[in-house]
Write an enzyme that holds these catalytic residues in place. Structure first.
Site, PDB file in Angstrom:
ATOM      1  N   SER A 154      44.646  32.061  86.776  1.00  0.00           N
ATOM      2  CA  SER A 154      46.022  31.708  87.138  1.00  0.00           C
ATOM      3  C   SER A 154      46.960  32.719  86.495  1.00  0.00           C
ATOM      4  O   SER A 154      46.581  33.400  85.531  1.00  0.00           O
ATOM      5  CB  SER A 154      46.335  30.310  86.584  1.00  0.00           C
ATOM      6  OG  SER A 154      47.712  30.014  86.703  1.00  0.00           O
ATOM      7  N   TYR A 167      46.652  24.175  79.436  1.00  0.00           N
ATOM      8  CA  TYR A 167      46.294  24.872  80.692  1.00  0.00           C
ATOM      9  C   TYR A 167      46.274  26.377  80.432  1.00  0.00           C
ATOM     10  O   TYR A 167      45.321  27.066  80.808  1.00  0.00           O
ATOM     11  CB  TYR A 167      47.296  24.511  81.791  1.00  0.00           C
ATOM     12  CG  TYR A 167      46.937  25.056  83.166  1.00  0.00           C
ATOM     13  CD1 TYR A 167      45.783  24.647  83.829  1.00  0.00           C
ATOM     14  CD2 TYR A 167      47.769  25.975  83.808  1.00  0.00           C
ATOM     15  CE1 TYR A 167      45.459  25.145  85.094  1.00  0.00           C
ATOM     16  CE2 TYR A 167      47.462  26.466  85.070  1.00  0.00           C
ATOM     17  CZ  TYR A 167      46.298  26.053  85.705  1.00  0.00           C
ATOM     18  OH  TYR A 167      45.985  26.545  86.955  1.00  0.00           O
TER      19      TYR A 167
END
Ligand code: NAP
Length: 259
Positions: A154, A167
């Site tokens: 990501s 995350y």
């Protein structure tokens, strides 16, 4: 005289895609199949991958349904083994299954962190480890003499934001692992590629607590997000390069996303 069309570049290869039941994984499985690959579809929601397998089967591809939770090491290993047993080989692993549960550290249920570490990191590691001997075999003896392991990270694996601590931590770990593994296997022609999407319109944000979803809605309200097919096509590009060329990393943001 008209030229005959070029053969599909992934014909006679097999790809395993984790998280194939929705979003980027579903789009990637569909795209790799359109490029000629047989595909193993791995996720927990059987109805979704059954439907996708039927669609791909109708289009003339072999598609295999594997219901598995990648956080369970034995299920992850069995998913890889079943793919090789039933489809005969493994040329491409797309480690895509993931969860993104955001919010300030102080308020966070620790179970959310555990889930992210288990899916985004451990699940990815289990699948990579199980797949590696088969990818090395494909790169050593297959017609293409190369194989691909694509890890879906990501933007959050490159830059850190307030409210994304764990995350960020899982996706940075995916980046670190990918680069180390790349160095380990690249001379044997297993290409390890890292894909780092910005905001993509999928189900991912929908698993967050309501207050977190609200703040994400505000952040992305005026932004045209990427579509899952945008990322699928980037992965398709990575895994169809000539043997001499390894695309190590692709960072893709929506044009309107500034960070
Ligand atoms: N959407 C974005 O903006 C964005 C941005 C950057 C990176 N990413 C990354 O892209 C990847 C795919 O996300 P997405 O956006 O496509 O979200 P999504 O639509 O929610 O898809 C997530 C997939 O992961 C699977 N999954 C979750 N837990 C699993 C488990 N324990 N075992 C097996 N499969 C599991 C889900 O399948 P089941 O629930 O059926 O098991 C689903 O197929 C993730 O790694 C995510 O971090 C997404």
């Amino acid at each position: 005289m008209t030229d005959s069309p070029a053969p599909a570049p992934l014909i006679s290869t097999t790809a395993l895609v984790t998280g194939a039941s929705s979003g980027i994984g579903e789009a990637t499985a569909r795209h790799l199949a359109s490029l000629g690959a047989d595909v193993a579809l791995v996720a927990r929601r059987r109805d979704r991958i059954d439907a996708l397998a039927a669609e791909l089967g109708d289009a003339g591809r072999r598609a295999m349904v594997i219901v598995a939770d990648v956080t369970d090491r034995s299920q992850a290993e069995a998913a890889v083994q079943r793919t090789v047993d039933e489809l005969g080989r493994l040329d491409t692993l797309v480690n895509n299954a993931g969860v993104m549960l955001l919010g300030p550290v102080a308020d966070a249920p620790v179970e959310e962190w555990e889930q992210m570490v288990h899916v985004n990191l451990l699940g990815l590691l289990y699948c990579a480890k199980a797949a590696l001997p088969h990818l090395l075999e494909a790169a050593g003896t297959g017609d293409r003499r190369t194989a691909d392991l694509v890890n879906v990270s990501s933007v959050a694996g490159r830059t850190v934001r307030l409210g994304s601590g764990v995350y960020n931590a899982t996706k940075h770990a995916v980046g670190a692992f990918s680069e180390s593994l790349r160095q380990e296997v690249t001379q044997r022609h297993v290409r390890v590629g890292l894909v780092e999407p910005g905001a993509v319109a999928t189900e991912l944000a929908g698993h967050n607590r309501p207050e977190v979803q609200e703040s994400m809605r505000k952040r992305f309200a005026d932004m045209e997000r990427l579509e899952a097919t945008d990322i699928a096509e980037a992965i398709g590009y990575m895994v169809t390069r000539p043997r001499r060329m390894a695309v190590n990393e692709i960072l893709i943001r929506p044009t309107e996303q500034d960070q």
